[in-house]
Design a protein around this motif. Structure first.
Motif, PDB file in Angstrom:
ATOM      1  N   GLU A   1     -11.129  -2.657  -6.591  1.00  0.00           N
ATOM      2  CA  GLU A   1     -11.466  -3.397  -5.345  1.00  0.00           C
ATOM      3  C   GLU A   1     -13.058  -3.790  -5.567  1.00  0.00           C
ATOM      4  O   GLU A   1     -13.359  -5.032  -5.655  1.00  0.00           O
ATOM      5  CB  GLU A   1     -11.600  -2.661  -4.228  1.00  0.00           C
ATOM      6  N   GLU A   2     -13.842  -2.954  -6.334  1.00  0.00           N
ATOM      7  CA  GLU A   2     -15.158  -3.069  -6.374  1.00  0.00           C
ATOM      8  C   GLU A   2     -15.454  -4.108  -7.403  1.00  0.00           C
ATOM      9  O   GLU A   2     -16.323  -5.005  -7.493  1.00  0.00           O
ATOM     10  CB  GLU A   2     -16.041  -1.784  -6.567  1.00  0.00           C
ATOM     11  N   TRP A   3     -14.833  -3.938  -8.721  1.00  0.00           N
ATOM     12  CA  TRP A   3     -14.853  -4.943  -9.546  1.00  0.00           C
ATOM     13  C   TRP A   3     -14.582  -6.352  -9.262  1.00  0.00           C
ATOM     14  O   TRP A   3     -15.116  -7.486  -9.754  1.00  0.00           O
ATOM     15  CB  TRP A   3     -13.842  -4.669 -10.645  1.00  0.00           C
TER      16      TRP A   3
ATOM     17  N   SER B   1     -12.121  -7.458   1.825  1.00  0.00           N
ATOM     18  CA  SER B   1     -13.314  -6.664   0.966  1.00  0.00           C
ATOM     19  C   SER B   1     -14.132  -7.730   0.396  1.00  0.00           C
ATOM     20  O   SER B   1     -15.507  -7.651   0.537  1.00  0.00           O
ATOM     21  CB  SER B   1     -12.749  -5.862  -0.165  1.00  0.00           C
TER      22      SER B   1
ATOM     23  N   THR C   1     -14.393  -7.647  -5.994  1.00  0.00           N
ATOM     24  CA  THR C   1     -15.501  -8.219  -5.198  1.00  0.00           C
ATOM     25  C   THR C   1     -16.824  -8.545  -5.610  1.00  0.00           C
ATOM     26  O   THR C   1     -17.583  -9.415  -5.628  1.00  0.00           O
ATOM     27  CB  THR C   1     -15.795  -7.218  -3.951  1.00  0.00           C
ATOM     28  N   THR C   2     -17.204  -7.688  -7.021  1.00  0.00           N
ATOM     29  CA  THR C   2     -18.350  -8.119  -7.595  1.00  0.00           C
ATOM     30  C   THR C   2     -17.930  -9.401  -8.294  1.00  0.00           C
ATOM     31  O   THR C   2     -19.055 -10.352  -8.464  1.00  0.00           O
ATOM     32  CB  THR C   2     -18.658  -7.046  -8.735  1.00  0.00           C
TER      33      THR C   2
ATOM     34  N   SER D   1     -18.004  -8.786   1.208  1.00  0.00           N
ATOM     35  CA  SER D   1     -19.242  -8.790   0.208  1.00  0.00           C
ATOM     36  C   SER D   1     -19.872  -9.933   0.334  1.00  0.00           C
ATOM     37  O   SER D   1     -21.243 -10.047   0.070  1.00  0.00           O
ATOM     38  CB  SER D   1     -18.605  -8.496  -1.179  1.00  0.00           C
TER      39      SER D   1
END
Length: 446
Positions: free
Chosen positions: A68-70, A113, A72-73, A117
């Motif tokens: 998820e973080e990858w 997400s 959204t980045t 962001s």
């Protein structure tokens, strides 16, 4: 009745090509434009693999392992490369049949997400009547079946609603563009109580105040003030039957109000400051709007957001660059001059729309090309990179008496980041200086 997404025909082939990949699933972003009547999707971009996945050729096998973080980045990086009027308006997943049951839950989670962001970075707020639905596209790699649903990102408890997904050729071949250059002269005081000289936080606060001025500005389109509900193309002939990429530009002037009306009471505040940040220069701004009877307010809103975003994004990029080169806990405060990155535009095949990016003066063309492949999965020819702002020399005037009288030179980014000699206490500086397109970032302290 659900929303309808009109989709550039080439996206169908792009998604089909991704289904031939042997990975259990592929995720990506949908890029386009929302309007009250319909939504437009002009690009789909797969999520770039991580370095370890490239090296080891490892592919996640379960949707539970979606990073998820990858994602959204990636969405945050892509949003910087979108001119006004374009946004990340959805997420897609291409998965094998055995993973299809879990796809919708994964999509829902990713949509909220990504939106969270992107919202965190914005210096503007969405209008009340603005479309808040985002697309969740699910494709089965075996059957090629396409299922499109939407979620209202303003409602955390939102449930999926069905949506139509319709391909159309030459969808954005004749979209309208609005161009303007905005002169910037922003003075941001740094309070003496500000801990550790938090330049990034203070800069964002200053830009937030400036963004409200942009929101309240008057916009002249081709020399005229037009009513918000007027059609942008009113009085102009619309070309029909032409599928070739062609852009109709409107020249826009931005008139910033110098003072509030007499009905607003104004008060002065005295604050003890340890320094200041000055942003000074000119920014090249551009927004695109669909050609289906667009309203003036749609076009002006898109351009306002591009003006705000382009300056905010440049400052973010500069701070990220400083952290990489100088570390996150810099303690040596002296006067400094930095150049903010220049804006450039790159065309999209079969479209009148151009995507955007930023480059520092010493950044090679190859680095820009690599970034477009990595972030937008698009190959770019060197001759197609259009620098929107001319490079000028920066004239730095020393503030100390014992500064060497060395001849002025055309300065590179490395030179501008170098420390200047000084003999009076602690001096801090950071700012944008200059002519049509290069910025310096000046930061002064007592």
């Amino acid at each position: 009745m659900g929303r309808t997404y009109f989709v550039e025909e080439a996206i169908g082939q792009y998604l089909s090509d991704l289904t031939t990949n042997l990975k259990p699933y592929v995720t990506g972003l949908l890029i386009g434009q929302c309007s009250p009547q319909r939504d437009y999707v002009i690009r789909a971009v797969r999520t770039p693999p991580k370095e370890e996945q490239k090296e080891d050729h490892i592919s996640p096998s379960k949707l539970a392992s979606v990073d998820e973080e990858w994602i959204t980045t990636h969405a945050s990086q892509v949003s910087r490369m979108l001119p006004g009027g374009l946004l990340v308006l959805g997420v897609f997943i291409i998965a094998t049949p055995e993973l299809s049951k879990d796809s919708q839950n994964a999509l829902r989670k990713l949509i909220f997400s990504v939106e969270k962001s992107l919202t965190k970075r914005r210096l503007w707020k969405p209008a009340e009547e603005e479309v808040s639905d985002r697309a969740a596209l699910q494709i089965c790699s075996a059957t090629k079946k396409v299922v499109c649903r939407t979620y209202d990102v303003q409602d955390p408890k939102s449930s999926a609603k069905p949506a139509d997904w319709k391909y159309q050729s030459a969808l954005s071949a004749s979209w309208l563009a609005l161009d303007c250059t905005v002169n910037v002269n922003i003075h941001i005081p740094l309070l003496a109580t500000s801990p550790n000289h938090d330049l990034e936080k203070n800069t964002k606060n200053g830009l937030n105040r400036w963004s409200k001025q942009i929101e309240d500005s008057v916009f002249l389109i081709n020399g005229q003030i037009k009513d918000d509900d007027t059609e942008l193309l009113e009085g102009q002939k619309k070309s029909r039957g032409n599928t070739q990429s062609s852009t109709q530009f409107s020249d826009v002037k931005v008139l910033t109000q110098l003072s509030q009306s007499s009905s607003h009471r104004s008060t002065a505040t005295v604050q003890v400051c340890s320094g200041s940040i000055n942003l000074k220069g000119a920014v090249k701004c551009r927004a695109y709007v669909h050609n289906n009877k667009p309203k003036v307010k749609e076009a002006v809103q898109a351009l306002k957001r591009d003006i705000i975003n382009t300056l905010s994004d440049r400052c973010e990029i500069l701070f990220e660059d400083l952290i990489i080169n100088e570390g996150p806990h810099k303690k040596n405060f002296e006067r400094e001059y930095h150049v903010l990155p220049q804006r450039l535009f790159v065309p999209v095949a079969g479209s009148s729309v151009m995507l955007s990016d930023y480059k520092f003066g010493d950044e090679a063309t190859g680095e820009i090309q690599e970034r477009f492949v990595e972030m937008l999965d698009q190959s770019v020819q060197a001759e197609d990179i259009h620098i929107a702002e001319e490079v000028n020399t920066v004239d730095i005037c020393p503030v100390t008496d014992n500064m060497d009288d060395t001849p002025q030179k055309q300065l590179t980014k490395a030179t501008l980041l170098s420390k200047l000699q000084q003999n009076m206490g602690v001096v801090i500086a950071a700012a944008v200086a200059v002519f049509a397109s290069i910025f310096s970032f000046n930061y002064f302290s007592d």
